[in-house]
Design a protein around this motif. Structure first.
Motif, short mmCIF file in Angstrom:
data_model
loop_
_atom_site.label_atom_id
_atom_site.label_comp_id
_atom_site.label_asym_id
_atom_site.label_seq_id
_atom_site.Cartn_x
_atom_site.Cartn_y
_atom_site.Cartn_z
N GLY A 9 -33.22 21.64 27.80
CA GLY A 9 -32.47 22.89 27.66
C GLY A 9 -33.14 23.82 26.67
N PHE A 10 -33.13 25.10 26.98
CA PHE A 10 -33.76 26.08 26.11
C PHE A 10 -33.01 26.20 24.79
N ILE A 11 -33.76 26.44 23.73
CA ILE A 11 -33.20 26.60 22.39
C ILE A 11 -33.61 27.98 21.89
N ASP A 12 -32.65 28.87 21.74
CA ASP A 12 -32.93 30.25 21.33
C ASP A 12 -32.68 30.37 19.83
N ALA B 51 -41.90 25.29 28.65
CA ALA B 51 -40.93 24.33 28.11
C ALA B 51 -41.15 24.10 26.62
N GLU B 52 -42.39 24.08 26.20
CA GLU B 52 -42.68 23.90 24.77
C GLU B 52 -42.13 25.06 23.95
N LYS B 53 -42.40 26.28 24.39
CA LYS B 53 -42.07 27.44 23.57
C LYS B 53 -40.59 27.82 23.64
N MET B 54 -39.92 27.38 24.70
CA MET B 54 -38.51 27.71 24.84
C MET B 54 -37.59 26.56 24.46
N SER B 55 -38.16 25.37 24.22
CA SER B 55 -37.30 24.23 23.89
C SER B 55 -37.89 23.30 22.84
N TYR B 56 -39.03 22.68 23.15
CA TYR B 56 -39.57 21.64 22.27
C TYR B 56 -39.92 22.20 20.89
N ASN B 57 -40.68 23.27 20.85
CA ASN B 57 -41.08 23.83 19.54
C ASN B 57 -39.88 24.31 18.72
N PRO B 58 -38.93 25.02 19.33
CA PRO B 58 -37.73 25.38 18.55
C PRO B 58 -37.00 24.16 18.00
N ALA B 59 -36.93 23.08 18.78
CA ALA B 59 -36.28 21.86 18.30
C ALA B 59 -37.00 21.30 17.08
N GLN B 60 -38.33 21.35 17.11
CA GLN B 60 -39.11 20.85 15.98
C GLN B 60 -38.88 21.70 14.74
N ILE B 61 -38.82 23.01 14.91
CA ILE B 61 -38.60 23.91 13.77
C ILE B 61 -37.24 23.64 13.13
N LEU B 62 -36.24 23.36 13.95
CA LEU B 62 -34.88 23.11 13.45
C LEU B 62 -34.68 21.67 12.99
N GLY B 63 -35.64 20.80 13.30
CA GLY B 63 -35.49 19.39 12.95
C GLY B 63 -34.51 18.65 13.84
N LEU B 64 -34.37 19.12 15.10
CA LEU B 64 -33.45 18.48 16.06
C LEU B 64 -34.20 17.42 16.84
N LYS B 65 -34.23 16.21 16.31
CA LYS B 65 -35.03 15.14 16.92
C LYS B 65 -34.47 14.65 18.24
N ASP B 66 -33.20 14.95 18.51
CA ASP B 66 -32.57 14.48 19.74
C ASP B 66 -32.69 15.48 20.88
N LYS B 67 -33.32 16.63 20.63
CA LYS B 67 -33.37 17.70 21.64
C LYS B 67 -34.82 18.09 21.94
N GLY B 68 -34.98 18.92 22.97
CA GLY B 68 -36.31 19.42 23.31
C GLY B 68 -37.13 18.50 24.16
N SER B 69 -36.50 17.49 24.76
CA SER B 69 -37.24 16.50 25.55
C SER B 69 -36.39 16.00 26.70
N VAL B 70 -37.08 15.65 27.80
CA VAL B 70 -36.42 14.99 28.93
C VAL B 70 -36.91 13.55 28.93
N SER B 71 -36.38 12.75 28.04
CA SER B 71 -36.81 11.35 27.92
C SER B 71 -35.64 10.47 27.51
N SER B 72 -35.79 9.19 27.77
CA SER B 72 -34.72 8.22 27.51
C SER B 72 -34.32 8.23 26.04
N GLY B 73 -33.01 8.25 25.80
CA GLY B 73 -32.47 8.22 24.46
C GLY B 73 -32.18 9.58 23.86
N LYS B 74 -32.66 10.64 24.50
CA LYS B 74 -32.42 12.00 24.00
C LYS B 74 -31.09 12.53 24.52
#
Length: 428
Positions: free
Chosen positions: A55-58, A351-374
């Motif tokens: 999911g996108f993170i704005d 996907a990186e610029k609209m989701s993964y990178n924003p998640a990293q900036i915010l420290g949201l380790k559970d978001k920004g990925s389509v993988s098991s456990g997220k």
């Protein structure tokens, strides 16, 4: 509750998965991402022909709530976000009153849980009332989960006070989101200072208005060690300075908005206030530099600076209209049309610029990925859909955009937050 998404093209920046796969969700979590999953589920979605992205993170949204709810609310903004595939948004603190206390952040988070279908992270102001005179309750707002502080809508002009804020932010694990504008240099400008402004006979805003503060804030971040995120960058020199900061290993990131990587001052109709935004639409050379910065991963994030206004505030000539453009419901299709389709970004970079990178900036380790456990915050995006943007379909209260009628390719078909479908277009 089990939800199975089948036959979609998964884009996962964390694992690098870029292939057709199925995604199984149980409750609020992704539990399996595999080919040809054959398991019982309460609901099955066929995502054939679509991308399954995190999911996108704005990082940059104005919800106008509290105080200016005739423009937007937590509810309308949240529904607009879901419509645009945004599952988490950062709400800027320049509300009425300014969000500058622990109690206000807590209250807005409490309300958002009830009123918004997507996650809302309320950012806190740097100074009390955004007056630039006394620091806000930075530690208290950090305890309330604000993730970042920002004086958005202006810059803290006193460098010594801003340095103290940065130190406090770093001590409390917060980022600083910077609106880079030397207000003393604006001098009544309403659009980019260039040939078009001269032809139209209106006052211009020079690139240095942004660039001077970008340079200052990077130097202050270097001294304090705080994570600095530069909002809505619009100039070629902003890109150069961010690149230099990264080469030096500084924790500096930058965002670009779709209107800045698509439109230039040459597109402006001086009688149409929809083209008035801050920072303004810059030159074609600046637009090209921003695109190259995104392509080369110098610029980390695509955000919107979603700034809704009432119709009467925007349907005015440039000199009288309010600054601002909405973007929550158009950022994905504009990014895909102008950057991915034209070979500037890959779908994975989107996907990186609209989701993964924003998640990293915010420290949201559970978001920004389509993988098991997220956390199951996902968007199903159809890259083949062709249509023209229609502001009358927006769920936001704001319809202020120069992109009304703009031909695009790519549409959000389904948005999932915590494993629950919060937006679903008919047929998916």
């Amino acid at each position: 509750m089990k939800l199975l998404i089948q036959n979609g093209h998964v884009l996962d920046p964390l694992t690098g998965l870029d292939d057709i796969s199925d995604v199984l969700i149980e409750g609020s979590l992704i539990v399996k991402v595999e080919k040809d999953l054959s398991v019982p589920a309460d609901r099955v979605i066929d995502a054939s022909g679509c991308y399954i992205m995190p999911g996108f993170i704005d990082l940059h949204v104005h919800l106008r709530d509290p105080g200016l709810t005739y423009k937007e609310t937590l509810g309308t903004g949240g529904r607009a976000a879901a419509h645009g595939g945004v599952t988490t948004l950062c709400a800027m603190p320049n509300t009425t009153p300014i969000t500058d206390t622990k109690e206000m952040v807590e209250e807005l988070h409490r309300r958002a849980e009830v009123e918004s279908p997507v996650h809302v992270i309320q950012l806190g102001a740097v100074t009390k009332g955004e007056q630039g005179e006394e620091l806000a309750d930075i530690q208290g707002m950090a305890e309330a989960g604000c993730h970042a502080i920002s004086e958005d809508g202006k810059s803290v002009m006193t460098a010594s006070l801003y340095r103290k804020a940065m130190r406090l932010a770093e001590e409390n694990g917060l980022s600083v989101f910077a609106h880079c504008e030397d207000i003393t240099m604006v001098e009544g400008g309403v659009m980019n200072a260039g040939q078009k402004a001269k032809e139209l006979g209106v006052k211009g805003i020079t690139n240095s208005v942004e660039d001077v503060i970008v340079a200052r804030d990077i130097l202050l971040a270097k001294e304090t060690g705080v994570r600095l995120h530069l909002c809505h960058c619009s100039t070629a020199d902003s890109v150069k300075m961010i690149e230099a900061a990264k080469k030096e290993g500084l924790p500096v990131t930058g965002e670009v908005c779709p209107h800045h990587f698509i439109l230039s001052d040459e597109d402006i109709d001086v009688n149409n206030g929809q083209y008035k935004m801050n920072p303004p639409l810059r030159s074609k050379e600046d637009v090209e530099a921003l695109r190259e910065g995104l392509k080369n991963d110098i610029m980390d994030v695509i955000s919107t600076d979603h700034a809704p206004h009432a119709e009467e505030e925007k349907n005015l000539p440039m000199e009288k209209a309010a600054f601002g453009i909405v973007g929550l419901e158009t950022s994905a299709c504009l990014t895909y049309t102008e950057l991915v389709e034209k070979g500037i970004l890959t779908p994975m970079q989107m996907a990186e610029k609209m989701s993964y990178n924003p998640a990293q900036i915010l420290g949201l380790k559970d978001k920004g990925s389509v993988s098991s456990g997220k956390t199951a915050d996902l968007v199903i995006f159809d890259p083949a859909a062709k249509y023209s943007i229609d502001k009358n379909t927006f769920l936001s209260k704001g319809r202020n955009t120069p992109f009304d009628g703009y031909p695009v390719k790519g549409k959000v078909r389904c948005t999932i937050v915590d494993g629950k479908i919060v937006y679903n277009q008919k047929g998916v």
